[in-house]
Design an enzyme around this catalytic site. Sequence first.
Site, PDB file in Angstrom:
ATOM      1  N   GLU A 159      -4.377   3.582  -0.109  1.00  0.00           N
ATOM      2  CA  GLU A 159      -5.127   2.348   0.130  1.00  0.00           C
ATOM      3  C   GLU A 159      -5.049   1.855   1.580  1.00  0.00           C
ATOM      4  OE1 GLU A 159      -4.158  -0.497  -2.936  1.00  0.00           O
ATOM      5  OE2 GLU A 159      -4.997   0.783  -4.508  1.00  0.00           O
ATOM      6  N   GLU A 276      -5.637   6.264  -9.088  1.00  0.00           N
ATOM      7  CA  GLU A 276      -5.018   5.142  -9.803  1.00  0.00           C
ATOM      8  C   GLU A 276      -6.119   4.405 -10.542  1.00  0.00           C
ATOM      9  OE1 GLU A 276      -2.871   2.236  -7.530  1.00  0.00           O
ATOM     10  OE2 GLU A 276      -1.843   3.745  -6.309  1.00  0.00           O
TER      11      GLU A 276
END
Length: 507
Positions: A159, A276
Amino acid sequence: MRGTVPERPVGRLTDAWRTCVGTGRFDLALRRDYQDSLALVQRDIGFRHIRGHGLLSDGVGVHRPYTYQGERRVRHTFTYVDQVVDAYLAVGIRPFVELGFMPSALASGDQTVFWWRGNVTPPESYTEWGDLVRATVAHLVDRYGLDEVRGWPVEVWNEPNLPAFWAGADQDAYHRLYEVSAHAVKDVDAALQVGGPALSPGADEWLKPFAEFVTDRDVPVDFVSRHAYTSGPARHLPFGTRQTLAPAAELLEQFAAPRRHLAGTALADHPVHITEFNSSYRPDNPIHDTAFHAAYLAPVLAGGGDLVDSFSYWTFSDVFEEEGVPTAPLHGGFGLLTHRQVKKPTYHLYAFMARLGDEVLARGPDHLVTRHPDGRVAVLAWAPVDVTGREPAPERHTLSLSVPIGPPGTTSAFLLRSSVSEDAGNAWAAWREMGSPHSPRPRQLDALREAAEPARTHRAVPVAAGRADVDLVLARHEVTLAELTAVVDETPPWWDDRLLDPPGDRE
């Protein structure tokens, strides 16, 4: 109205739903509770890969600089890496390698994330970072073999679009990190898989620049990765979080987003991995522990494989410490399992998926019907949920299907049904009824484990003209698996069930 399930398959069920599962930070795998939990998950579900943060963080001890004769040198140490990967392979799961976070002695700053303080700044030396990546991957190849490690995807960072995970969310700096990392991986072997950019939801505008960067600079990339969550802003409470949820269909829309944004680029046809996904992105949201959560995610597991190459549930276990040590066994953690291996309803959703066949016979908004090579038919069904709260959830949901079963001449099928709901297979409800003990006694843990098991029923179903009628009445937030097997009657001709009647009941 009864739905007719066709005899011929309409498609195949991919294993995208169990290609990968998430985990807490890398070195937690050294713990006994973690390894016991992973062994249980692998027995009942059988994931292929496992992904988590912290492989290169200080707690694993890979990057070990020292000074000798006035010169800075680095020793790469794999003591913990070997123990963790050995433990993974022993239970039949392989790494989905994430390169991160930054070793503090290599970091350009001191910004960290999580209770365990993973450093999220760029490297002070990209040359030394490249050496670290190259040495780590080369060690894995040396220890586990090239053919094996070629099957382990390598993802660069986590991220980077969020300032919490990459200092300043600097896109150019991430592109440089990716370039150095990808070349280091390919220096070891050109057939190793490397990819990124592991974006959080809402950052799809990073995808096209990433594609343009790797294309313009001829940087290797074998797959694209993204994350998916559907929760709204967090309302924090002591040791907990409450959030609104978007409908589960939003997860499927997020799964589809990378290919939509990469259309027309050089990465348009690359594999897409959702490394995820979950409802809430918080590890302290009680929604994760509930029966609602299993019913909410059922259509995602049933349909996600049509959109991406894998989607990785975050995470398999509550042995997880991003917000600190959990304060209670059911605290809203991401895991399919709590500490001490208490199964949550979503665990059973995955275990039910593992018992489906490869042939898809029918799909619907509340069911998925599959068939095994030996002719067994498995029906996964769920009670649809409403996240808006505008309408009360119905107490009952009915599904009626006419299912093809058995070779010609079959007259009966054995139906085994397993269910989780608000009243069955619900450790959260049992724990609340106990008074929410923070440290359950052994007998309480035993009771929670028993309460967490699905309700199971069985019956004979008549088969006529190769079909059985399956009528399912689902309770609120129920997920059920109905498995039908054609009966071959081997009862001896002399058997009489009346022989079991007590003498006083005989005619």
